[in-house]
Scaffold this motif. Structure first.
Motif, short mmCIF file in Angstrom:
data_model
loop_
_atom_site.label_atom_id
_atom_site.label_comp_id
_atom_site.label_asym_id
_atom_site.label_seq_id
_atom_site.Cartn_x
_atom_site.Cartn_y
_atom_site.Cartn_z
N ARG A 117 0.83 -1.22 0.00
CA ARG A 117 0.00 0.00 0.00
C ARG A 117 0.86 1.25 0.00
O ARG A 117 0.53 2.24 -0.68
N ASP A 118 1.94 1.25 0.76
CA ASP A 118 2.81 2.43 0.80
C ASP A 118 3.35 2.76 -0.58
O ASP A 118 3.40 3.94 -0.98
N VAL A 119 3.75 1.76 -1.33
CA VAL A 119 4.28 1.99 -2.67
C VAL A 119 3.19 2.54 -3.60
O VAL A 119 3.40 3.53 -4.32
N VAL A 120 2.03 1.91 -3.57
CA VAL A 120 0.94 2.33 -4.45
C VAL A 120 0.50 3.75 -4.14
O VAL A 120 0.28 4.58 -5.04
N GLU A 121 0.38 4.07 -2.86
CA GLU A 121 -0.11 5.39 -2.47
C GLU A 121 0.89 6.50 -2.78
O GLU A 121 0.49 7.64 -3.05
N LYS A 122 2.19 6.20 -2.74
CA LYS A 122 3.19 7.25 -2.95
C LYS A 122 3.57 7.42 -4.42
O LYS A 122 4.23 8.40 -4.78
N HIS A 123 3.17 6.48 -5.27
CA HIS A 123 3.54 6.58 -6.67
C HIS A 123 2.67 7.62 -7.38
O HIS A 123 1.48 7.71 -7.13
N ASP A 124 3.31 8.41 -8.28
CA ASP A 124 2.54 9.36 -9.08
C ASP A 124 3.05 9.35 -10.51
O ASP A 124 4.09 8.75 -10.81
N SER A 125 2.33 10.00 -11.38
CA SER A 125 2.61 9.92 -12.82
C SER A 125 3.89 10.64 -13.22
O SER A 125 4.39 10.45 -14.33
N ASP A 126 4.45 11.47 -12.33
CA ASP A 126 5.72 12.14 -12.62
C ASP A 126 6.92 11.25 -12.29
O ASP A 126 8.07 11.65 -12.51
N THR A 127 6.66 10.08 -11.77
CA THR A 127 7.70 9.15 -11.34
C THR A 127 7.65 7.91 -12.21
O THR A 127 6.58 7.32 -12.40
#
Length: 394
Positions: A117-127
């Motif tokens: 969950r931590d990975v999914v929640e912190k990922h964004d389209s600029d990364t």
């Protein structure tokens, strides 16, 4: 941002876990009483993943026949990595099955849903990619990562240079450009590695982020690690060791038997009169513990028989094993040789691979490893490594 699809890398053998992986891949080895891969699927679902793509290869039939087309109502898509040529090569095998942001996770390590969950929640389209990182004292057997203000600056496989690294937990949210990066990097020793593809993106200035997380992360690299993995599941509360799985429904425990928690017992087991099971014992489906036998700190796989008056301490079995009447696995510590390395003081009494037949009265010296389909005759003493199909006489 939302990530619906997980790519699970489950094609490898796990050669350092031989002889247990002779007949099945590492992801299908038991963690307590169910395959490592089943734990992975459970944590993905608990983290909100809605579709699973599994990369299979070595003994892929064992994965596909066990899970089928769905798991807990979620569709499973299988893709095949015909030759096991690295994690990057496995990822590329799944490229046609995904079209947008995806989660990538190793299928042979147990990772808590909190980490996912931590990975999914912190990922964004600029990364282009977001990695799960853990604070661990030693990362030399795994991948190490250096970050600066949350941005990955270096990824090193098996680091031994004295720098302080985070452990790469093997959980990644990736954008489609990662496939291109993995494909473009020259293979190392004939293998494509996901880490090398990510390193090339870092070198090019793309944003690769690391998220430091917490939660259960366990891996079985060597045979004795299967004990540690199961014990960690007990201690972390991921297995209810006081309410053994399915025991009340379909397992017979004699009134005079003693169950010392924590234990986990799968369905259709039989525990005979005067037997002692536990603490930290795992009995796979259809296992039998005979009268006055003792099973402690052990992982006993499906269809295994521990006959009357036998003792199994710090023992790992494959499927269909028989530990004969009066035989003794006394527990470690032991010095164990795996391939060209000697490991000293490991807590393993014995490892008995699939369909080992012990005729009774056998003594296993700490660290004994017995290959599949071996036969151990009455009164024998077993030491060191016994090859597949061997007959051991007293």
């Amino acid at each position: 941002m939302g990530v619906e699809t997980a790519i699970v890398l489950a094609a490898g053998e796990g050669s350092r876990l031989r002889p247990l992986t002779k007949n099945r891949p590492k992801p299908m080895l038991p963690a307590a009483t169910k395959p490592i891969l089943e734990h992975v699927f459970d944590h993905l679902i608990d983290a909100g993943i809605g579709e699973i793509v599994v990369v299979v290869g070595y003994h892929r039939d064992r994965v596909q026949s066990y899970f089928g087309p769905t798991y807990r109502g979620l569709p499973i898509t299988y893709v095949t990595q015909e030759n096991q040529l690295g994690t990057g090569h496995a990822l590329l095998a799944a490229e046609s099955a995904v079209s947008s942001t995806a989660l990538v996770i190793n299928g042979d390590q147990i990772v808590d849903s909190r980490i996912i969950r931590d990975v999914v929640e912190k990922h964004d389209s600029d990364t282009v990619a977001t990695l799960a990182l853990l604070q661990r004292s030693g990362v030399a057997e795994y991948g190490g990562v250096i970050v600066d203000d949350g941005r990955v600056t270096n990824l090193v496989e098996n680091p031994r240079d004295g720098h302080e690294y985070y452990l790469n937990a093997g959980v990644y949210a990736i954008e489609p450009t990662v496939f291109d990066a993995v494909r473009a990097v020259e293979p190392t020793a004939g293998e494509h590695h996901l880490g090398n593809g990510l390193s090339s993106l870092v070198d090019e200035g793309a944003t690769v982020r690391g998220v430091v997380s917490d939660g259960l992360w366990v891996d079985a690299t060597y045979p004795w690690d299967l004990l540690d993995v199961s014990f960690a599941l007990f201690d972390s509360g991921h297995i209810d060791g006081d309410r053994s799985r399915d025991r009340a429904r379909s397992t017979t425990v004699h009134d005079s038997a003693e169950i010392r928690t924590p234990v986990v017992v799968d369905q259709d087991c039989v525990v005979g009169p005067g037997a002692v099971v536990g603490p930290y014992a795992c009995l796979g489906e259809n296992a039998t513990v005979g009268a006055n036998a003792v099973v402690e700190r052990s992982v006993v796989d499906a269809d295994t028989r521990i006959e009357p008056n036998a003792t199994a301490i710090e023992c790992v079995t494959g499927t269909g094993v028989t530990i004969g009447a009066g035989s003794t696995v006394p527990g470690g510590p032991a010095d164990v040789r795996v391939e060209d390395r000697l490991f000293e003081g490991e807590a393993i009494g014995a490892l008995l691979a699939d369909r080992v037949r012990d005729r009774g009265g056998v003594t296993y010296l700490p660290g004994a490893i017995v290959g599949p389909d071996a036969a151990v005759e009455p009164g024998a003493t077993v030491r060191g490594t016994v090859p597949e199909g061997t007959e051991v006489w007293s």
